[in-house]
Design a protein around this motif. Structure first.
Motif, PDB file in Angstrom:
ATOM      1  N   SER A  58       0.782  -1.094  -0.068  1.00 34.45           N
ATOM      2  CA  SER A  58       0.049   0.046   0.028  1.00 34.45           C
ATOM      3  C   SER A  58       0.908   1.355   0.126  1.00 34.45           C
ATOM      4  O   SER A  58       0.818   2.215  -0.670  1.00 34.45           O
ATOM      5  CB  SER A  58      -1.109   0.073   1.364  1.00 34.45           C
ATOM      6  N   TYR A  59       1.956   1.346   0.749  1.00 40.67           N
ATOM      7  CA  TYR A  59       2.858   2.442   0.645  1.00 40.67           C
ATOM      8  C   TYR A  59       3.539   2.592  -0.337  1.00 40.67           C
ATOM      9  O   TYR A  59       3.249   3.662  -0.995  1.00 40.67           O
ATOM     10  CB  TYR A  59       3.843   2.130   1.941  1.00 40.67           C
ATOM     11  N   ALA A  60       3.844   1.476  -1.191  1.00 37.81           N
ATOM     12  CA  ALA A  60       4.582   1.935  -2.369  1.00 37.81           C
ATOM     13  C   ALA A  60       3.495   2.333  -3.418  1.00 37.81           C
ATOM     14  O   ALA A  60       3.873   3.104  -4.304  1.00 37.81           O
ATOM     15  CB  ALA A  60       5.082   0.507  -2.948  1.00 37.81           C
ATOM     16  N   ARG A  61       2.291   1.663  -3.480  1.00 35.45           N
ATOM     17  CA  ARG A  61       1.140   1.930  -4.262  1.00 35.45           C
ATOM     18  C   ARG A  61       0.776   3.372  -4.296  1.00 35.45           C
ATOM     19  O   ARG A  61       0.561   4.158  -5.405  1.00 35.45           O
ATOM     20  CB  ARG A  61      -0.176   1.118  -4.086  1.00 35.45           C
ATOM     21  N   GLU A  62       0.886   3.917  -3.107  1.00 33.62           N
ATOM     22  CA  GLU A  62       0.412   5.415  -3.219  1.00 33.62           C
ATOM     23  C   GLU A  62       1.491   6.288  -3.851  1.00 33.62           C
ATOM     24  O   GLU A  62       1.068   7.374  -4.259  1.00 33.62           O
ATOM     25  CB  GLU A  62       0.224   5.746  -1.745  1.00 33.62           C
ATOM     26  N   ARG A  63       2.614   5.887  -3.799  1.00 34.28           N
ATOM     27  CA  ARG A  63       3.768   6.774  -4.448  1.00 34.28           C
ATOM     28  C   ARG A  63       4.282   6.296  -5.732  1.00 34.28           C
ATOM     29  O   ARG A  63       5.103   6.699  -6.490  1.00 34.28           O
ATOM     30  CB  ARG A  63       4.846   6.705  -3.612  1.00 34.28           C
ATOM     31  N   HIS A  64       3.245   5.494  -6.433  1.00 31.24           N
ATOM     32  CA  HIS A  64       3.202   4.739  -7.811  1.00 31.24           C
ATOM     33  C   HIS A  64       4.609   4.272  -7.922  1.00 31.24           C
ATOM     34  O   HIS A  64       5.243   4.411  -9.104  1.00 31.24           O
ATOM     35  CB  HIS A  64       3.025   5.821  -8.744  1.00 31.24           C
ATOM     36  N   ILE A  65       5.098   3.360  -7.183  1.00 26.55           N
ATOM     37  CA  ILE A  65       6.312   2.404  -7.214  1.00 26.55           C
ATOM     38  C   ILE A  65       5.811   0.996  -7.002  1.00 26.55           C
ATOM     39  O   ILE A  65       4.941   0.835  -6.350  1.00 26.55           O
ATOM     40  CB  ILE A  65       7.142   2.569  -5.580  1.00 26.55           C
ATOM     41  N   MET A  66       6.126   0.473  -8.111  1.00 26.47           N
ATOM     42  CA  MET A  66       5.971  -1.176  -8.341  1.00 26.47           C
ATOM     43  C   MET A  66       6.762  -1.859  -7.310  1.00 26.47           C
ATOM     44  O   MET A  66       8.117  -1.789  -7.327  1.00 26.47           O
ATOM     45  CB  MET A  66       6.196  -1.400  -9.655  1.00 26.47           C
ATOM     46  N   ILE A  67       6.177  -2.692  -6.359  1.00 26.02           N
ATOM     47  CA  ILE A  67       7.157  -3.697  -5.643  1.00 26.02           C
ATOM     48  C   ILE A  67       7.177  -4.943  -6.684  1.00 26.02           C
ATOM     49  O   ILE A  67       6.031  -5.516  -6.932  1.00 26.02           O
ATOM     50  CB  ILE A  67       6.462  -4.019  -4.431  1.00 26.02           C
ATOM     51  N   VAL A  68       8.381  -5.530  -6.771  1.00 26.53           N
ATOM     52  CA  VAL A  68       8.723  -6.742  -7.369  1.00 26.53           C
ATOM     53  C   VAL A  68       8.819  -7.790  -6.529  1.00 26.53           C
ATOM     54  O   VAL A  68      10.350  -7.638  -6.058  1.00 26.53           O
ATOM     55  CB  VAL A  68       9.509  -6.748  -8.698  1.00 26.53           C
ATOM     56  N   PRO A  69       8.145  -8.632  -5.913  1.00 23.02           N
ATOM     57  CA  PRO A  69       8.631  -9.566  -4.940  1.00 23.02           C
ATOM     58  C   PRO A  69       9.496 -10.835  -5.500  1.00 23.02           C
ATOM     59  O   PRO A  69       8.996 -11.141  -6.697  1.00 23.02           O
ATOM     60  CB  PRO A  69       7.381 -10.182  -4.247  1.00 23.02           C
ATOM     61  N   GLU A  70      10.674 -11.212  -4.882  1.00 22.35           N
ATOM     62  CA  GLU A  70      11.258 -12.309  -5.483  1.00 22.35           C
ATOM     63  C   GLU A  70      11.178 -13.368  -4.522  1.00 22.35           C
ATOM     64  O   GLU A  70      11.805 -13.308  -3.290  1.00 22.35           O
ATOM     65  CB  GLU A  70      12.689 -11.954  -5.728  1.00 22.35           C
ATOM     66  N   VAL A  71      10.787 -14.660  -5.250  1.00 25.80           N
ATOM     67  CA  VAL A  71      10.913 -15.972  -4.487  1.00 25.80           C
ATOM     68  C   VAL A  71      11.673 -16.851  -5.106  1.00 25.80           C
ATOM     69  O   VAL A  71      11.531 -17.129  -6.359  1.00 25.80           O
ATOM     70  CB  VAL A  71       9.364 -16.570  -4.332  1.00 25.80           C
ATOM     71  N   ASN A  72      13.013 -16.929  -4.713  1.00 24.67           N
ATOM     72  CA  ASN A  72      14.134 -17.563  -5.537  1.00 24.67           C
ATOM     73  C   ASN A  72      14.024 -18.944  -5.587  1.00 24.67           C
ATOM     74  O   ASN A  72      14.577 -19.585  -4.602  1.00 24.67           O
ATOM     75  CB  ASN A  72      15.420 -16.917  -5.126  1.00 24.67           C
TER      76      ASN A  72
END
Length: 543
Positions: A240-254
């Motif tokens: 949510s914090y990133a979305r408000e700032r129009h930052i895309m979170i890319v999660p990595e499950v390696n």
């Protein structure tokens, strides 16, 4: 002579005029209804750093707010998400007010970042410390690359949620649009999967950690437990914090390699080695066995993370997967015979295809490290090139879009200089001048198939936020310009000439950056566990 205004990244077009505007003379922030969340973020930022409390009022084309205001407005045909056009904006500061216009809210978010840098550096502090004065200027701007990211490794050393939020804010200020979270590896599993409680009960912590460099064998281990993980609620807050700032979170499950933490929790998913979460750093032979149970586990983990983060990309890792276990595995041999695989690398490709197919049903697109090319990857998978820039050509020839992240230029866990007092790093040498001279899409490369560029903050030797900040800044600021600004604009006003002013901003924000002249005494490696350790590093060749 044009007035010099120092911004990082440098906008594509900037025309300065004589004079300033005192924002306290404005009556409000007038915003289209869709822009209210960004308007309040701007209002809060102004209030913290300058004490100015501008109310947010609704303004539309049919019912505009009159008078001297700070206006946020949408104009033109709305572009698609995750395009450079979506982040384009125009910022006009005149004696009569401020107009920030874009065709997409993401463009407004980037323009707000620029406006904050136009304020005095002390306006970036957490309490009023500067007057709300900005220079008169006209800026027309649009990023060069679609994906401009920073990766934060929260596995090798856990970085707490509040620091992740700070890094999102710092990415926003530098007009980056992606924060990539490396969430799983041999040294820990860092997010909650409610149906798999052992991942956090067992896999999220290790009993001890290697002292000094992993290659420095005599140094031994620190027998202090280390760990941590993000709950589902933590992840939702980050999203949510990133979305408000129009930052895309890319999660990595390696997966399927770098799996020691998984196998410590669920050894039946591997070859039964039954080893603990790894206390040191490097590449290890333990991998998921190509069984239905292991595949079901992986898809369960990807489902859990994809349900939290609404961005289009999920990172599947796929780097440094040793073939040793599969070469001697009867299960792998049976799979190879059944699927007609000629090479054991096809086993990794089997995992990759399954991950892609599953995530596609959730509307997600896979991205993986460049090793997913080995044995073949589905054409729709994006490839993050890390080994050398030569792999960019290999990935493009195979038909993939490419995220350019060569360790030679944007791995910020490499040494900042040859100064013997620099703190411990993995290897390599990436001074700020090398970052500034880099071109992620050089002549001859089809730039339309370059997703973008990303810098990395691997944390084997960055045990806490203070160490991450020193490794990241100011190199991250210079990287941000490389990814945003066209080459001709960069050459006309070199970023290194503007760093002095920008360091004042970093200082105001409380960032423990590396001074240009070298580390402060308390930032040096000393003679203990953080002492510099060098060994011969050879760049890998393209196969």
């Amino acid at each position: 002579m044009q007035r010099r205004i120092s911004l990082i990244p440098q906008p594509q077009q900037l025309t300065a005029a004589d004079g300033d505007l005192d924002l306290s003379l404005l009556s409000a922030i007038a915003a289209a209804p869709e822009l209210n969340p960004l308007a309040w973020l701007l209002s809060d930022a102004l209030g913290r750093g300058t004490g100015l409390r501008l109310p947010v009022v609704q303004s539309t084309a049919k019912d505009p707010v009159e008078g001297r205001v700070l206006r946020l407005s949408l104009a033109g045909d709305r572009p698609e998400d995750f395009t450079t056009a979506a982040e384009a904006y125009r910022l006009d500061v005149t004696p009569s007010g401020v107009d920030l216009t874009a065709a997409h809210p993401a463009g407004i978010a980037r323009g707000i970042a620029t406006l904050r840098q136009l304020l005095p550096a002390d306006a970036l502090r957490e309490a009023p410390a500067a007057d709300p004065v900005v220079p008169l200027v006209r800026i027309t701007d649009e990023p060069r690359l679609r994906w401009r990211g920073v990766m934060l490794d929260v596995v090798r050393h856990f970085q707490p949620k509040d620091f992740v939020l700070k890094m999102i804010d710092r990415a926003w200020l530098h007009r980056l649009n992606v924060v990539h979270l490396h969430l799983t590896d041999d040294q820990g599993w860092r997010f909650e999967v409610p149906s798999r409680p052992k991942l956090t009960e067992i896999g999220s912590w290790r009993a001890e950690t290697k002292v000094g460099h992993a290659r420095d064998e005599p140094a031994g281990y620190e027998p202090t437990p280390h760990g941590g993980f993000f709950s589902v609620s933590d992840l939702r807050e980050i999203a949510s914090y990133a979305r408000e700032r129009h930052i895309m979170i890319v999660p990595e499950v390696n997966l399927p390699g770098h799996a020691r933490a998984v196998l410590a929790a669920y050894p039946e998913l591997g070859a039964g080695q039954n080893k603990p979460v790894c206390p040191t750093f490097g590449v290890f032979e333990e991998v998921l066995e190509p069984t239905q149970a292991a595949l079901d586990f992986a898809l369960e983990a990807y489902t859990a993370i994809a349900e939290v983060f609404d961005g289009p990309f999920i990172h599947i890792g796929g780097d440094e997967v040793p073939m040793t276990q599969w070469e001697s595995s009867p299960i792998a041999r049976e799979l190879m015979e059944r699927e007609g695989m000629e090479d054991v690398r096809g086993v990794q490709a089997w995992f990759t295809r399954a991950f892609c197919e599953h995530l596609a049903t959730m509307g997600k697109r896979v991205i993986g490290w460049d090793e997913i090319l080995d044995g073949g990857a589905p054409a729709e998978a994006a490839v993050q090139v890390w080994r050398t820039q030569a792999y960019v050509e290999k990935a493009l020839e195979a038909g993939h879009e490419v995220l350019v992240s060569p360790q030679t230029h944007v791995y910020f866990d490499h040494y900042e200089s040859e100064d013997p007092s620099e703190p411990l790093r993995i290897h390599g040498l990436t001074p700020i001048e090398k970052v500034a001279a880099w071109d992620p899409a050089p002549a001859g490369v089809d730039e339309s198939r370059i997703l973008g560029a990303q810098c990395q903050l691997w944390s084997e030797y960055l045990p806490n936020p203070r160490d991450v900040e020193y490794a990241a800044f100011p190199r991250l600021a210079v990287f941000a310009e490389v990814a945003w600004t066209n080459v001709d604009v960069r050459e006309a006003d070199p970023v290194l000439d503007r760093l002095g002013v920008h360091l004042e901003r970093l200082h105001a924000m409380g960032i423990g950056y590396r001074p240009l002249e070298g580390p402060k005494p308390w930032q040096q490696g000393g003679t203990g566990r953080y002492r510099r350790f060098d060994f011969q590093f050879t760049e890998p060749e393209v196969e």
